[in-house]
Design a protein around this motif. Structure first.
Motif, mmCIF file in Angstrom:
data_model
loop_
_atom_site.group_PDB
_atom_site.id
_atom_site.type_symbol
_atom_site.label_atom_id
_atom_site.label_comp_id
_atom_site.label_asym_id
_atom_site.label_seq_id
_atom_site.Cartn_x
_atom_site.Cartn_y
_atom_site.Cartn_z
ATOM 1 N N GLU A 22 0.827 -1.213 0.000
ATOM 2 C CA GLU A 22 0.000 0.000 0.000
ATOM 3 C C GLU A 22 0.857 1.257 0.000
ATOM 4 O O GLU A 22 0.510 2.252 -0.638
ATOM 5 C CB GLU A 22 -0.963 0.004 1.195
ATOM 6 C CG GLU A 22 -1.990 1.116 1.159
ATOM 7 C CD GLU A 22 -2.850 1.110 -0.096
ATOM 8 O OE1 GLU A 22 -3.233 2.226 -0.533
ATOM 9 O OE2 GLU A 22 -3.140 0.036 -0.649
ATOM 10 N N HIS A 55 -5.153 -2.725 -1.847
ATOM 11 C CA HIS A 55 -6.283 -2.086 -1.174
ATOM 12 C C HIS A 55 -6.507 -0.716 -1.789
ATOM 13 O O HIS A 55 -5.559 -0.063 -2.237
ATOM 14 C CB HIS A 55 -6.023 -1.970 0.332
ATOM 15 C CG HIS A 55 -6.056 -3.289 1.009
ATOM 16 N ND1 HIS A 55 -4.967 -4.135 1.034
ATOM 17 C CD2 HIS A 55 -7.057 -3.937 1.660
ATOM 18 C CE1 HIS A 55 -5.295 -5.243 1.671
ATOM 19 N NE2 HIS A 55 -6.554 -5.148 2.061
ATOM 20 N N GLY A 57 -6.773 2.281 -0.778
ATOM 21 C CA GLY A 57 -6.500 3.298 0.227
ATOM 22 C C GLY A 57 -6.216 2.704 1.602
ATOM 23 O O GLY A 57 -6.437 1.521 1.862
ATOM 24 N N TRP A 58 -5.710 3.572 2.475
ATOM 25 C CA TRP A 58 -5.294 3.149 3.811
ATOM 26 C C TRP A 58 -6.470 2.713 4.671
ATOM 27 O O TRP A 58 -6.353 1.787 5.480
ATOM 28 C CB TRP A 58 -4.510 4.268 4.487
ATOM 29 C CG TRP A 58 -3.170 4.475 3.843
ATOM 30 C CD1 TRP A 58 -2.829 5.469 2.972
ATOM 31 C CD2 TRP A 58 -2.017 3.646 3.991
ATOM 32 N NE1 TRP A 58 -1.518 5.303 2.570
ATOM 33 C CE2 TRP A 58 -0.999 4.196 3.184
ATOM 34 C CE3 TRP A 58 -1.738 2.493 4.727
ATOM 35 C CZ2 TRP A 58 0.270 3.641 3.090
ATOM 36 C CZ3 TRP A 58 -0.469 1.934 4.640
ATOM 37 C CH2 TRP A 58 0.520 2.509 3.827
ATOM 38 N N GLN A 59 -7.631 3.369 4.530
ATOM 39 C CA GLN A 59 -8.790 2.982 5.341
ATOM 40 C C GLN A 59 -9.225 1.564 5.018
ATOM 41 O O GLN A 59 -9.597 0.802 5.908
ATOM 42 C CB GLN A 59 -9.951 3.942 5.112
ATOM 43 C CG GLN A 59 -9.904 5.161 6.002
ATOM 44 C CD GLN A 59 -11.209 5.923 5.931
ATOM 45 O OE1 GLN A 59 -11.699 6.225 4.855
ATOM 46 N NE2 GLN A 59 -11.765 6.241 7.093
ATOM 47 N N HIS A 60 -9.185 1.221 3.742
ATOM 48 C CA HIS A 60 -9.529 -0.137 3.305
ATOM 49 C C HIS A 60 -8.588 -1.150 3.955
ATOM 50 O O HIS A 60 -9.025 -2.168 4.491
ATOM 51 C CB HIS A 60 -9.445 -0.187 1.776
ATOM 52 C CG HIS A 60 -9.897 -1.466 1.167
ATOM 53 N ND1 HIS A 60 -9.551 -1.820 -0.108
ATOM 54 C CD2 HIS A 60 -10.659 -2.484 1.636
ATOM 55 C CE1 HIS A 60 -10.086 -2.992 -0.401
ATOM 56 N NE2 HIS A 60 -10.758 -3.426 0.645
ATOM 57 N N LEU A 62 -6.720 -0.686 6.701
ATOM 58 C CA LEU A 62 -6.911 -0.669 8.160
ATOM 59 C C LEU A 62 -8.116 -1.509 8.574
ATOM 60 O O LEU A 62 -8.086 -2.186 9.603
ATOM 61 C CB LEU A 62 -7.063 0.762 8.663
ATOM 62 C CG LEU A 62 -5.776 1.589 8.693
ATOM 63 C CD1 LEU A 62 -6.077 3.059 8.959
ATOM 64 C CD2 LEU A 62 -4.806 1.046 9.735
ATOM 65 N N ALA A 63 -9.185 -1.490 7.764
ATOM 66 C CA ALA A 63 -10.381 -2.272 8.086
ATOM 67 C C ALA A 63 -10.085 -3.774 8.075
ATOM 68 O O ALA A 63 -10.712 -4.534 8.813
ATOM 69 C CB ALA A 63 -11.498 -1.948 7.096
#
Length: 195
Positions: A22, A55, A57-60, A62-63
């Motif tokens: 990522e 992924h 993005g980072w939020q994806h 992190l989830a």
């Protein structure tokens, strides 16, 4: 190395690879995302190989991180080789399911295919191995993460429920293939008939 330690290294190492990928994708302006699964296209076949590493993005990412660490650790406690075999089965079946049945014109990426595969593998493994420890682990995983199973149903147009479902199918197949006695012997207590 003790099994608990090698399990931690395996789970942590896999997640670290995802973070490195990522970071590279961020540096490259998101160009790696194009390696996701594009259903029923020749180029999209490469996505079966690369999509779980990518992924949006980072939020994806992190989830997916906590379930990957927890489920990956529990899975690797049964042996890193067995965990790798289960992961390979989930990876291929999950990706192939998305490629075959996904909506045209979409691109799918993310490790949630692996999360759902590991989840169902851990839930189903005890039914095939018939080892009490595997059954107990399955029950504990069901209590802790069972609510994730709702993710195999359509919810948001931006979440691949089909990826979750395909990963779950892969997890069940992995539990069936890896949980059977390779010699085909009957479980303990069976096969003996008294007259």
């Amino acid at each position: 190395m003790p099994r608990w330690k090698s399990a931690g290294v395996a789970a942590g190492g896999f997640v670290a690879v995802l973070y490195i990928v990522e970071l590279l994708d961020t540096i490259m302006g998101g160009r790696l995302d194009s390696l996701g699964i594009e259903p029923r296209t020749v180029d999209g076949l490469w996505g079966i190989v690369f999509a779980p590493l990518l992924h949006f993005g980072w939020q994806h990412l992190l989830a997916n991180t906590l379930p990957l660490l927890v489920l990956g650790y529990v899975l690797a406690l049964s042996g890193v080789g067995r965990a790798a075999a289960a992961t390979a089965i989930v990876w291929v079946i999950g990706g192939a399911g998305v490629w075959l049945f996904g909506a045209s014109g979409t691109e799918v990426a993310g490790a949630s295919v692996i999360v759902f595969g590991w989840l169902v593998y851990l839930l189903a493994r005890g039914a095939f191995t018939r080892h009490w420890a595997d059954i107990v682990v399955g029950v504990l995983i069901l209590v802790a993460y069972g609510s994730l199973l709702w993710g195999v149903l359509p919810s948001s147009p931006h979440v691949s429920w089909l990826g979750h479902l395909s990963g779950a199918v892969g997890g069940f197949v992995a539990a069936w293939l890896l949980g059977r006695d390779p010699r085909g012997a009957a479980p303990a207590g069976q096969g003996k008939i008294r007259a």
